[in-house]
Design an enzyme around this catalytic site. Structure first.
Site, PDB file in Angstrom:
ATOM      1  N   SER A 122       0.892  -1.179   0.036  1.00 38.15           N
ATOM      2  CA  SER A 122       0.127  -0.089  -0.009  1.00 38.15           C
ATOM      3  C   SER A 122       0.819   1.090   0.018  1.00 38.15           C
ATOM      4  O   SER A 122       0.320   2.335  -0.226  1.00 38.15           O
ATOM      5  CB  SER A 122      -0.919  -0.111   1.262  1.00 38.15           C
ATOM      6  OG  SER A 122      -0.341   0.157   2.383  1.00 38.15           O
ATOM      7  N   THR A 160      -2.939   2.729   2.485  1.00 41.63           N
ATOM      8  CA  THR A 160      -2.138   3.822   2.928  1.00 41.63           C
ATOM      9  C   THR A 160      -1.712   3.495   4.392  1.00 41.63           C
ATOM     10  O   THR A 160      -2.238   2.767   5.168  1.00 41.63           O
ATOM     11  CB  THR A 160      -3.153   5.162   2.997  1.00 41.63           C
ATOM     12  OG1 THR A 160      -3.661   5.317   1.611  1.00 41.63           O
ATOM     13  CG2 THR A 160      -2.663   6.516   3.572  1.00 41.63           C
ATOM     14  N   THR A 184       1.381   6.868   0.697  1.00 45.16           N
ATOM     15  CA  THR A 184       0.428   5.998   0.188  1.00 45.16           C
ATOM     16  C   THR A 184       0.911   5.662  -1.187  1.00 45.16           C
ATOM     17  O   THR A 184       1.666   6.427  -2.052  1.00 45.16           O
ATOM     18  CB  THR A 184      -1.098   6.404  -0.071  1.00 45.16           C
ATOM     19  OG1 THR A 184      -2.081   5.264  -0.565  1.00 45.16           O
ATOM     20  CG2 THR A 184      -1.130   7.544  -1.030  1.00 45.16           C
ATOM     21  N   ARG A 202      -3.328  10.048 -11.552  1.00 45.09           N
ATOM     22  CA  ARG A 202      -4.304  10.444 -10.299  1.00 45.09           C
ATOM     23  C   ARG A 202      -3.805  10.502  -9.018  1.00 45.09           C
ATOM     24  O   ARG A 202      -2.790  10.039  -8.589  1.00 45.09           O
ATOM     25  CB  ARG A 202      -5.264   8.836 -10.249  1.00 45.09           C
ATOM     26  CG  ARG A 202      -6.526   9.086  -9.269  1.00 45.09           C
ATOM     27  CD  ARG A 202      -5.771   8.365  -7.854  1.00 45.09           C
ATOM     28  NE  ARG A 202      -6.849   8.324  -7.043  1.00 45.09           N
ATOM     29  CZ  ARG A 202      -6.742   7.802  -5.663  1.00 45.09           C
ATOM     30  NH1 ARG A 202      -5.657   7.719  -5.322  1.00 45.09           N
ATOM     31  NH2 ARG A 202      -8.017   7.818  -4.883  1.00 45.09           N
ATOM     32  N   VAL A 203      -4.374  11.557  -8.500  1.00 48.71           N
ATOM     33  CA  VAL A 203      -3.642  11.934  -6.902  1.00 48.71           C
ATOM     34  C   VAL A 203      -4.944  11.771  -6.095  1.00 48.71           C
ATOM     35  O   VAL A 203      -6.011  12.197  -6.269  1.00 48.71           O
ATOM     36  CB  VAL A 203      -3.490  13.604  -7.016  1.00 48.71           C
ATOM     37  CG1 VAL A 203      -2.925  13.862  -5.679  1.00 48.71           C
ATOM     38  CG2 VAL A 203      -2.263  13.896  -8.066  1.00 48.71           C
ATOM     39  N   GLY A 204      -4.608  11.112  -4.788  1.00 49.10           N
ATOM     40  CA  GLY A 204      -5.728  11.001  -3.892  1.00 49.10           C
ATOM     41  C   GLY A 204      -5.711  11.913  -2.881  1.00 49.10           C
ATOM     42  O   GLY A 204      -5.116  13.153  -2.927  1.00 49.10           O
ATOM     43  N   ASP A 205      -6.261  11.590  -1.864  1.00 48.03           N
ATOM     44  CA  ASP A 205      -6.414  12.548  -0.559  1.00 48.03           C
ATOM     45  C   ASP A 205      -4.976  12.689   0.212  1.00 48.03           C
ATOM     46  O   ASP A 205      -4.954  13.788   0.824  1.00 48.03           O
ATOM     47  CB  ASP A 205      -7.449  12.235   0.291  1.00 48.03           C
ATOM     48  CG  ASP A 205      -7.296  10.609   0.774  1.00 48.03           C
ATOM     49  OD1 ASP A 205      -6.744  10.009  -0.012  1.00 48.03           O
ATOM     50  OD2 ASP A 205      -7.832  10.528   1.837  1.00 48.03           O
ATOM     51  N   THR A 214      -7.498   6.824   5.750  1.00 38.27           N
ATOM     52  CA  THR A 214      -7.568   5.957   4.609  1.00 38.27           C
ATOM     53  C   THR A 214      -8.667   5.737   4.005  1.00 38.27           C
ATOM     54  O   THR A 214      -9.557   6.106   4.553  1.00 38.27           O
ATOM     55  CB  THR A 214      -6.657   4.654   5.207  1.00 38.27           C
ATOM     56  OG1 THR A 214      -7.524   4.110   6.095  1.00 38.27           O
ATOM     57  CG2 THR A 214      -5.256   4.984   5.744  1.00 38.27           C
ATOM     58  N   GLY A 215      -8.666   4.979   2.956  1.00 37.68           N
ATOM     59  CA  GLY A 215      -9.516   4.721   2.284  1.00 37.68           C
ATOM     60  C   GLY A 215      -9.864   5.291   0.854  1.00 37.68           C
ATOM     61  O   GLY A 215      -9.082   6.033   0.600  1.00 37.68           O
ATOM     62  N   GLY A 272     -10.051   8.068  -1.405  1.00 40.49           N
ATOM     63  CA  GLY A 272      -9.554   9.265  -1.404  1.00 40.49           C
ATOM     64  C   GLY A 272     -10.610  10.358  -1.806  1.00 40.49           C
ATOM     65  O   GLY A 272     -10.683  11.424  -1.348  1.00 40.49           O
TER      66      GLY A 272
HETATM   67  N1  ASP Z   1      -6.881   7.191   0.317  1.00 42.57           N
HETATM   68  C1  ASP Z   1      -5.995   6.525  -0.532  1.00 42.57           C
HETATM   69  C2  ASP Z   1      -5.950   7.277  -1.890  1.00 42.57           C
HETATM   70  O1  ASP Z   1      -7.203   7.385  -2.200  1.00 42.57           O
HETATM   71  C3  ASP Z   1      -5.988   5.028  -0.734  1.00 42.57           C
HETATM   72  C4  ASP Z   1      -6.171   4.121   0.610  1.00 42.57           C
HETATM   73  O2  ASP Z   1      -5.999   4.900   1.670  1.00 42.57           O
HETATM   74  O3  ASP Z   1      -6.716   3.237   0.397  1.00 42.57           O
HETATM   75  O4  ASP Z   1      -5.148   7.204  -2.549  1.00 42.57           O
END
Ligand code: ASP
Length: 338
Positions: A73, A190, A208, A218-221, A241-242, A244
């Site tokens: 991750s 993450t 992450t 692609r950029v996450g949170d 996490t999760g 984004g």
């Molecule tokens: N939050 C992360 C993202 O969206 C991924 C994750 O935490 O599972 O990039």
């Protein structure tokens, strides 16, 4: 000036209200996502107890996970984008100085959390992206390397070759395909780690490899301050996490901190941010037949007093914590049973 912001400068005029009395914790506390158990949280706590600033301590903690090729991750061994390139995102925020640093879409450097810390310390910016982030990292002595480990490559190849029966990619069979390969499909991952030290100073980091097999770029949170991480030295620190995208559109970690500022316990602040996600999730493709979101988001938080907690949209998860009682995992409060 908001009470509880930790600001020592008196307002120019207006309210004569006395500054809030900020209680400091009895002892330092470190919280993290479950993959921070036990090494990350224990290392961070030991460093804080030894006098290391909280921001350096949490980065040292997550570095262990970024370096672990078996954690798919983050960092080395993280799952790649759809082209097979590992692209990393990370952010740090230091409550004491009020500064933050972040990198996104960083390739070939295994410790984006350390690069984010360098952005915070050695630039007047918050976020560097892609090639610019990599050049900055190189300038600071970070070494480039292949981040796609043999196992992560097999997982990616299997994903690629089973996406469609209309292309020319055929799945490999036999011992080359990891037995648990399907467990990685559609997953994210993450590590977030937040801490409060003995003086009530707060810090956090989120790092992450993002959504597995994402569209390149692609950029996450995680690298976005306010979404995957937020720290206010007068209030608390929170990370996520999760999914984004859900966290970005609700400024989730900032929301958690604002609920703590309003007086909620960290666990209840995390739950309130989960409710906010549910309220704002209306697009049909994001909803299950029963109307609940078809994804999960987890929050972790610690406040200036040393209280901590975590919550998720759905029950069943856990998070890591370490204080003087030692490292352990505790239950994430779920908004929904399932
Ligand atoms: N939050 C992360 C993202 O969206 C991924 C994750 O935490 O599972 O990039």
């Amino acid at each position: 000036m908001m009470l509880g912001s930790g600001c020592l400068v008196a307002p120019k005029s207006g309210s004569a209200a006395a500054p809030a009395v900020l209680r400091t914790p009895k002892h330092p506390v470190v919280v993290a996502s479950a993959n921070g158990h036990p090494a990350c949280v224990q290392t961070a706590l030991e460093k804080i107890l030894a006098g290391t600033p909280a921001i350096d301590a949490v980065v040292a903690g997550v570095t262990l996970v970024e370096d672990d090729p078996n954690d798919h991750s983050v960092g080395l061994g993280g799952l790649p984008n759809e082209d097979g390139e590992v692209e990393l995102d990370a952010s740090v925020m230091d409550g004491k100085s009020g500064l933050a640093g972040a990198v996104c879409s960083l390739r070939r450097i295994k410790n984006p959390s350390q690069v984010a810390l360098a952005v915070m310390r050695y630039t007047d910016h918050v976020l560097l992206s892609g090639e610019g982030a990599r050049a900055f990292a190189r300038a600071h002595g970070f070494v480039e390397q292949e981040l796609l480990t043999p196992e992560a490559r097999e997982i990616w190849l299997y994903w690629k070759s089973t996406m469609s029966d209309k292309d020319d990619w055929l799945p490999k069979t036999g011992k080359d395909v990891p037995a648990n390969v399907k467990a990685f499909f559609g997953i994210t991952g993450t590590i977030n780690c937040c801490a409060v030290d003995r003086d009530g100073n707060l810090a956090g980091v989120t790092t992450t490899s993002g959504l597995a097999f994402k569209i390149p770029g692609r950029v996450g949170d995680s690298p976005l301050i306010g979404a995957g991480l937020f720290v206010d030295n007068g209030v608390g620190a929170a990370g996520s996490t999760g999914r984004g995208e859900a966290n970005i559109v609700t400024a989730g970690s900032h929301t958690v901190v604002e609920f703590m500022r309003a007086g909620k316990h960290p666990k209840d602040a995390c739950l309130a941010a989960c409710k906010r996600i549910v309220e704002s999730t209306r697009a049909p493709h994001l909803l299950r037949a029963d109307g609940k979101p078809d994804f999960n988001v987890n929050y972790y938080a610690v406040d200036r007093q040393g209280r901590y907690g975590g919550a998720a949209l759905f029950d069943g998860g856990s998070f890591a914590v370490c204080d003087v009682k030692g490292p352990r995992t505790e239950k994430l409060e779920g908004l929904f049973d399932r």
